[in-house]
Design a protein around this motif. Structure first.
Motif, PDB file in Angstrom:
ATOM      1  N   LEU A   1       2.764   0.506   8.946  1.00  0.00           N
ATOM      2  CA  LEU A   1       1.842   0.912   7.897  1.00  0.00           C
ATOM      3  C   LEU A   1       1.133  -0.302   7.304  1.00  0.00           C
ATOM      4  O   LEU A   1       1.523  -1.445   7.522  1.00  0.00           O
ATOM      5  N   HIS A   2       0.070  -0.052   6.562  1.00  0.00           N
ATOM      6  CA  HIS A   2      -0.705  -1.133   5.976  1.00  0.00           C
ATOM      7  C   HIS A   2       0.176  -1.974   5.044  1.00  0.00           C
ATOM      8  O   HIS A   2       0.859  -1.449   4.170  1.00  0.00           O
ATOM      9  N   ARG A   3       0.114  -3.274   5.198  1.00  0.00           N
ATOM     10  CA  ARG A   3       0.977  -4.149   4.421  1.00  0.00           C
ATOM     11  C   ARG A   3       0.599  -4.185   2.942  1.00  0.00           C
ATOM     12  O   ARG A   3       1.397  -4.562   2.105  1.00  0.00           O
ATOM     13  N   ASP A   4      -0.645  -3.819   2.605  1.00  0.00           N
ATOM     14  CA  ASP A   4      -1.047  -3.875   1.209  1.00  0.00           C
ATOM     15  C   ASP A   4      -0.822  -2.553   0.485  1.00  0.00           C
ATOM     16  O   ASP A   4      -1.125  -2.432  -0.689  1.00  0.00           O
ATOM     17  N   ALA A   5      -0.294  -1.567   1.170  1.00  0.00           N
ATOM     18  CA  ALA A   5      -0.046  -0.274   0.529  1.00  0.00           C
ATOM     19  C   ALA A   5       1.272  -0.329  -0.227  1.00  0.00           C
ATOM     20  O   ALA A   5       2.279  -0.793   0.298  1.00  0.00           O
ATOM     21  N   ASP A   6       1.288   0.153  -1.490  1.00  0.00           N
ATOM     22  CA  ASP A   6       2.543   0.132  -2.232  1.00  0.00           C
ATOM     23  C   ASP A   6       3.322   1.428  -2.064  1.00  0.00           C
ATOM     24  O   ASP A   6       4.464   1.528  -2.505  1.00  0.00           O
ATOM     25  N   ALA A   7       2.739   2.425  -1.404  1.00  0.00           N
ATOM     26  CA  ALA A   7       3.436   3.681  -1.134  1.00  0.00           C
ATOM     27  C   ALA A   7       3.051   4.172   0.250  1.00  0.00           C
ATOM     28  O   ALA A   7       1.879   4.111   0.636  1.00  0.00           O
ATOM     29  N   ALA A   8       4.025   4.655   0.987  1.00  0.00           N
ATOM     30  CA  ALA A   8       3.802   5.150   2.340  1.00  0.00           C
ATOM     31  C   ALA A   8       4.461   6.508   2.485  1.00  0.00           C
ATOM     32  O   ALA A   8       5.501   6.778   1.863  1.00  0.00           O
TER      33      ALA A   8
ATOM     34  N   PRO B   1       5.033  23.755   4.778  1.00  0.00           N
ATOM     35  CA  PRO B   1       3.564  23.756   4.810  1.00  0.00           C
ATOM     36  C   PRO B   1       2.903  24.268   3.542  1.00  0.00           C
ATOM     37  O   PRO B   1       1.695  24.078   3.365  1.00  0.00           O
ATOM     38  N   LEU B   2       3.659  24.925   2.652  1.00  0.00           N
ATOM     39  CA  LEU B   2       3.072  25.456   1.425  1.00  0.00           C
ATOM     40  C   LEU B   2       3.130  24.459   0.265  1.00  0.00           C
ATOM     41  O   LEU B   2       2.699  24.764  -0.840  1.00  0.00           O
ATOM     42  N   LEU B   3       3.639  23.279   0.536  1.00  0.00           N
ATOM     43  CA  LEU B   3       3.750  22.256  -0.497  1.00  0.00           C
ATOM     44  C   LEU B   3       2.363  21.722  -0.852  1.00  0.00           C
ATOM     45  O   LEU B   3       1.595  21.342   0.043  1.00  0.00           O
ATOM     46  N   PRO B   4       1.994  21.674  -2.135  1.00  0.00           N
ATOM     47  CA  PRO B   4       0.673  21.145  -2.484  1.00  0.00           C
ATOM     48  C   PRO B   4       0.672  19.619  -2.559  1.00  0.00           C
ATOM     49  O   PRO B   4       1.623  19.003  -3.044  1.00  0.00           O
ATOM     50  N   ALA B   5      -0.395  19.028  -2.093  1.00  0.00           N
ATOM     51  CA  ALA B   5      -0.509  17.571  -2.136  1.00  0.00           C
ATOM     52  C   ALA B   5      -0.497  17.050  -3.563  1.00  0.00           C
ATOM     53  O   ALA B   5      -0.049  15.921  -3.820  1.00  0.00           O
ATOM     54  N   SER B   6      -0.962  17.852  -4.508  1.00  0.00           N
ATOM     55  CA  SER B   6      -0.995  17.396  -5.904  1.00  0.00           C
ATOM     56  C   SER B   6       0.405  17.102  -6.433  1.00  0.00           C
ATOM     57  O   SER B   6       0.581  16.208  -7.267  1.00  0.00           O
ATOM     58  N   LEU B   7       1.416  17.831  -5.936  1.00  0.00           N
ATOM     59  CA  LEU B   7       2.780  17.558  -6.374  1.00  0.00           C
ATOM     60  C   LEU B   7       3.250  16.211  -5.842  1.00  0.00           C
ATOM     61  O   LEU B   7       3.855  15.413  -6.575  1.00  0.00           O
ATOM     62  N   VAL B   8       2.979  15.949  -4.581  1.00  0.00           N
ATOM     63  CA  VAL B   8       3.345  14.649  -4.000  1.00  0.00           C
ATOM     64  C   VAL B   8       2.670  13.530  -4.770  1.00  0.00           C
ATOM     65  O   VAL B   8       3.300  12.528  -5.134  1.00  0.00           O
TER      66      VAL B   8
ATOM     67  N   ALA C   1       2.981   8.991  -8.711  1.00  0.00           N
ATOM     68  CA  ALA C   1       2.479   8.393  -9.954  1.00  0.00           C
ATOM     69  C   ALA C   1       3.600   8.233 -10.968  1.00  0.00           C
ATOM     70  O   ALA C   1       3.705   7.196 -11.638  1.00  0.00           O
ATOM     71  N   HIS C   2       4.460   9.241 -11.078  1.00  0.00           N
ATOM     72  CA  HIS C   2       5.579   9.171 -12.020  1.00  0.00           C
ATOM     73  C   HIS C   2       6.533   8.044 -11.634  1.00  0.00           C
ATOM     74  O   HIS C   2       7.005   7.290 -12.495  1.00  0.00           O
ATOM     75  N   ALA C   3       6.818   7.925 -10.334  1.00  0.00           N
ATOM     76  CA  ALA C   3       7.722   6.865  -9.878  1.00  0.00           C
ATOM     77  C   ALA C   3       7.147   5.486 -10.178  1.00  0.00           C
ATOM     78  O   ALA C   3       7.870   4.575 -10.617  1.00  0.00           O
TER      79      ALA C   3
ATOM     80  N   VAL D   1      10.540  13.749  -1.780  1.00  0.00           N
ATOM     81  CA  VAL D   1      11.253  12.742  -2.551  1.00  0.00           C
ATOM     82  C   VAL D   1      10.488  11.435  -2.463  1.00  0.00           C
ATOM     83  O   VAL D   1       9.906  11.110  -1.428  1.00  0.00           O
ATOM     84  N   VAL D   2      10.475  10.703  -3.576  1.00  0.00           N
ATOM     85  CA  VAL D   2       9.897   9.364  -3.619  1.00  0.00           C
ATOM     86  C   VAL D   2      11.052   8.390  -3.821  1.00  0.00           C
ATOM     87  O   VAL D   2      11.803   8.504  -4.789  1.00  0.00           O
ATOM     88  N   ILE D   3      11.183   7.443  -2.913  1.00  0.00           N
ATOM     89  CA  ILE D   3      12.314   6.520  -2.921  1.00  0.00           C
ATOM     90  C   ILE D   3      11.812   5.084  -3.008  1.00  0.00           C
ATOM     91  O   ILE D   3      10.953   4.676  -2.219  1.00  0.00           O
ATOM     92  N   HIS D   4      12.348   4.337  -3.956  1.00  0.00           N
ATOM     93  CA  HIS D   4      12.027   2.909  -4.055  1.00  0.00           C
ATOM     94  C   HIS D   4      12.799   2.155  -2.987  1.00  0.00           C
ATOM     95  O   HIS D   4      13.939   2.503  -2.668  1.00  0.00           O
ATOM     96  N   ARG D   5      12.196   1.115  -2.454  1.00  0.00           N
ATOM     97  CA  ARG D   5      12.844   0.403  -1.365  1.00  0.00           C
ATOM     98  C   ARG D   5      14.169  -0.248  -1.778  1.00  0.00           C
ATOM     99  O   ARG D   5      15.011  -0.561  -0.930  1.00  0.00           O
ATOM    100  N   ASP D   6      14.406  -0.444  -3.094  1.00  0.00           N
ATOM    101  CA  ASP D   6      15.689  -0.977  -3.560  1.00  0.00           C
ATOM    102  C   ASP D   6      16.847  -0.037  -3.241  1.00  0.00           C
ATOM    103  O   ASP D   6      18.008  -0.449  -3.267  1.00  0.00           O
ATOM    104  N   ALA D   7      16.534   1.236  -2.958  1.00  0.00           N
ATOM    105  CA  ALA D   7      17.585   2.204  -2.644  1.00  0.00           C
ATOM    106  C   ALA D   7      18.100   2.057  -1.215  1.00  0.00           C
ATOM    107  O   ALA D   7      19.157   2.599  -0.873  1.00  0.00           O
TER     108      ALA D   7
END
Length: 221
Positions: free
Chosen positions: A4-11, A101-108, A113-115, A136-142
């Motif tokens: 993935l792009h090295r400058d991206a803070d979320a993947a 497939p019914l998951l909305p992108a707005s939730l992701v 953003a919250h994380a 789930v959003v996971i920080h790399r420290d995990a």
């Protein structure tokens, strides 16, 4: 080297390595609303503004996105999560399963953003008071704790999340989707209620239900 792009803070990663025993065929390639489930899942992540890759694959899925291979077969979604975290340099990794497939992108988007704002090690949603394993959003420290859980044979994703958050002296951040929807922070493009967003397509019957939900929403609109 990261996929993935090295400058991206979320993947973003789609977990697609399951055995699909109840479906009878690889779920990633099952068609829903005219497209394979893997296309829907990747689209959710990309609409949320994320680079998207596939963690694990039982079929040839490299034509859809980069694939991070499971390091050891049979370790379930947690194995895919650990392999994906090791492949990425992003600070945050977002995981969804291929059968949502019914998951909305707005939730992701909102979970990410919250994380970012709170620094939570693990961020998930809940519906009807029940925390959901994905998205789930996971920080790399995990990653070290998740790897330890995997190596110890404790392959349950949610229990691994709890262990990772506890190591950082944090609770898991759990966001009720009903409140997010009522406040207008998240919404569904087909106006489906939050209780239907997390319908897992594990069997042909589930596929039929999801198809019916989507068709009904289109008739109303």
């Amino acid at each position: 080297m990261s996929l993935l792009h090295r400058d991206a803070d979320a993947a973003g990663f789609v977990l697609a390595g399951g055995e699909s025993s109840r479906m009878g065929t690889d779920k990633a390639l099952v068609e829903f609303a005219g497209q394979p489930l893997i296309v829907h899942a990747l689209g959710i992540l990309r609409t949320a503004g994320l680079d998207a890759a596939i963690a694990g694959a039982r079929s040839e899925l490299g034509v859809y996105a980069p694939v991070v291979a499971d390091r050891k077969p049979g370790q379930g979604p947690l194995g895919g999560i650990c392999a994906a975290l090791a492949s990425s340099t992003a600070q945050w990794a977002v995981f969804i399963s291929v059968d949502l497939p019914l998951l909305p992108a707005s939730l992701v988007d909102y979970l990410v953003a919250h994380a970012r704002v709170t620094g939570s090690v693990v961020t998930v949603a809940s519906v009807n008071g029940f925390p959901q394993t994905f998205p789930v959003v996971i920080h790399r420290d995990a990653q070290p704790v998740l790897e330890s859980e995997l190596e110890a044979g404790r392959w349950g994703c949610y229990s691994a999340y709890v262990a990772a958050a506890s190591r950082q002296a944090q609770p898991i951040a759990i966001l009720p989707v009903e409140i997010l929807a009522q406040s207008g922070h998240v919404s569904h493009p087909d106006d489906l209620p939050p209780t239907r967003w997390f319908l897992n397509l594990n069997s042909p019957r589930d596929l039929a239900r999801a198809t019916a939900h989507r068709a009904a929403s289109h008739r109303v609109s």
